[in-house]
Design a protein around this motif. Structure first.
Motif: not given
Lengths: 95, 488
Positions: B117-124, B153-163, B168-173
């Protein structure tokens, strides 16, 4: 540098964003404080520092002018909000 | 399956303890049962996932299974997934189904991984708290009153919660490292150009890089092995051989030179976070490293320069959302201008519009030199600082963020306060160097990450250090078990 509502309205037109009057004053406040943060840059002597636009100072890589993925027209038209006979529909532009 | 690492799942699949279909079904059921607590997912791709799992099981029977074959993961909802909605957490793309797959997604699928599935994030990807989402804020599994960090944040929470074992994530700043820090994960932002940006919805193209969020450095290396590599379709992709990021994990740290920039330990840093970082540095020193004081004099300027460059690039990138070709379109437009202006006003959220306007202003006639070019000159100074520092030391260490995860709602009214949270992460994107976060302790039950930055293409070195640190510490093994969760 403080922005007025009128400045925000001008920027919004350039950015193609419609704003309400409330939006304009909220954005005038928050964007003014962001610009204030940016003022810090003006105190720094950057003479001699070449502007950096790519971290590796890389330039655009060119490729051969050849078709690589074929015609995807139907796939891309299928996700348009409004289309007809392979054309995007928009409000009438020319009378 | 909760909190099994990617390596453990891979071994279980190889040993035939369960099939990919079984673990994929279990993971999807677990997300359906528990994710209402965290809101870490925007959508599940159950049918596609099960088809991928069946293909993985078949290739295992055929004898062509690799390390990621059949292993489930989640994508940040910024990666285009062919045939499955990709929203960038925006109303603008609420119903957008991409006709193609991102290169990263394709590489993971080719490696046999299963996207659940697709994880939540800050818009754009614009935000540091995951509160700027059209689909609602994400909660930190360690403390439901805290933000998980952003924008991944959704990617991090999903892994931290053991889901899921990895995402994957992206890092612009800082959007991989700061959520990794806030959620007790290992997250790495590779060198600019190491991972293809093709098919990742663009925010600021000269800064964006994708990377994994995992529980261990070993897992992160495996994910990065699949994700990285030259791509013809990304004009800034690095044309260089991709090393095996797992190969150096077990190297000793004897003789490693670690620089501590004094600017990372200034008055803005929470003293308990500083204590965690210094304890971690002592551990690394005990492993044979030499600690050297250094300086990155232009660090503070990374904030104003970043918040000129990133919004400028964003205002250009997001001009593609016009209500004509794809994405949201307003009702009953009276003319073409109205169609553009109302579709964009109704489709974008407040922070996205703010950044588009800041960028539009910075690039407009009469201001271009004073803002945009000035910021690019400062970017040069920041890169030069790192070049100088990294000629003295092998890596640089410090905190990822000035505080542990802050409370939900605490910075939402003041964008400048939110931007200041990014002080330690922005500079790595400005210079384009690789940087990562690895778990290094807790302050009042909220995780703290150790920031490790290295020279261009030194990802394997960073992962080696994090892995060696994880061999002598157990921070990364701690999970937010139900009795620890506050605010539930």
């Amino acid at each position: 540098m403080a922005l007025e509502n009128a400045d925000i309205e001008k920027i919004a037109v350039l950015a193609r964003l419609q704003l309400t009057d409330n939006d304009a004053s909220d954005y005038a406040n928050s964007i003014s404080s962001i610009l204030e943060l940016m003022e810090q840059m003006q105190q720094v002597d950057t003479d001699g520092a070449t502007p950096l636009s790519n971290p590796h100072d890389a330039t655009q890589r060119l490729r051969k002018d050849e078709v690589t993925c074929g015609n995807q027209r139907d796939a891309f038209m299928a996700i348009a909000p409004a289309s007809e006979e392979g054309l995007y529909l928009v409000p009438k532009v020319i009378d | 399956m909760t909190h099994k690492t990617l390596v453990q799942i891979s071994k279980d699949l190889a040993a035939g303890r369960y099939s990919s279909r079984e673990i994929t079904q279990d993971i999807i059921a677990d997300i359906k049962a528990r994710d209402s607590i965290y809101n870490s997912f925007i959508s599940l791709s159950e049918d596609l996932a099960l088809a991928q799992a069946d293909a993985a099981d078949a290739s295992r029977i055929a004898g062509d299974a690799g390390i990621l074959t059949g292993v489930p993961f989640a994508h940040k909802d910024l990666f285009c997934t062919k045939g499955h909605a990709t929203t960038a957490a925006s109303k603008m793309l609420e119903n957008f189904v991409p006709p193609y797959e991102s290169t990263v997604g394709q590489r993971l699928l080719s490696a046999g991984a299963v996207c659940v599935g697709k994880t939540n994030m800050d818009e754009f990807a614009m935000g540091s708290s995951n509160e700027n989402s059209f689909f609602g804020a994400v909660k930190n599994p360690w403390d439901l009153t805290a933000v998980p960090g952003g924008s991944s944040g959704g990617s991090a929470a999903a892994v931290a919660a053991g889901l899921v074992p990895a995402a994957t994530g992206t890092d612009t700043g800082g959007s991989i490292r700061q959520p990794a820090s806030f959620c007790n994960l290992t997250g790495i932002k590779p060198t600019y150009g190491r991972v293809s940006r093709f098919g990742i919805i663009a925010y600021a193209s000269s800064l964006d890089q994708a990377g994994p969020l995992c529980q261990t450095a070993e897992d992160a290396a495996i994910m990065l092995n699949a994700m990285a590599g030259f791509d013809e379709q990304d004009s800034t992709s690095i044309q260089q051989a991709t090393p095996d990021f797992s190969a150096d994990l077990n190297l000793p740290l004897q003789g490693l030179k670690v620089g501590l920039p004094k600017e990372f330990f200034g008055p803005g840093l929470n003293s308990e976070v500083a204590d965690c970082i210094m304890m971690a540095v002592k551990k690394i020193e005990a492993l044979g490293a030499q600690i050297i004081d250094i300086s990155l004099p232009n660090l503070e300027l990374s904030i104003p320069a970043y918040y000129v460059i990133a919004p400028s690039e964003a205002s250009s990138n997001l001009s593609r959302f016009d209500g004509v070709r794809y994405g949201y379109r307003c009702d009953q437009p009276k003319d073409l201008m109205d169609l553009y202006c109302r579709s964009r006003a109704e489709g974008f959220g407040t922070e996205v519009k703010r950044r588009i306007m800041v960028g539009t202003y910075a690039l407009s006639e009469g201001y271009y030199d004073a803002y945009y070019v000035k910021a690019q000159r400062i970017r040069r100074l920041i890169k030069d600082d790192f070049t100088r520092a990294l000629s003295q030391v092998d890596v640089i260490m410090g905190p990822v963020a000035p505080t542990p995860a802050f409370n939900l709602g605490s910075n939402t009214k003041d964008p400048v306060a939110m931007y200041l949270e990014d002080i330690y992460t922005l500079s790595a994107n400005m210079a384009g160097i690789p940087a990562m976060s690895t778990p290094a302790g807790f302050v009042n039950g909220r995780p703290v990450g150790l920031h490790i930055m290295g020279n261009y293409f030194a990802e394997a070195k960073l992962l080696n250090i994090a892995h060696q640190y994880q061999q002598v510490t157990d921070w990364h093994l701690q999970t937010p078990t139900s009795n620890q969760i506050k605010g539930a």
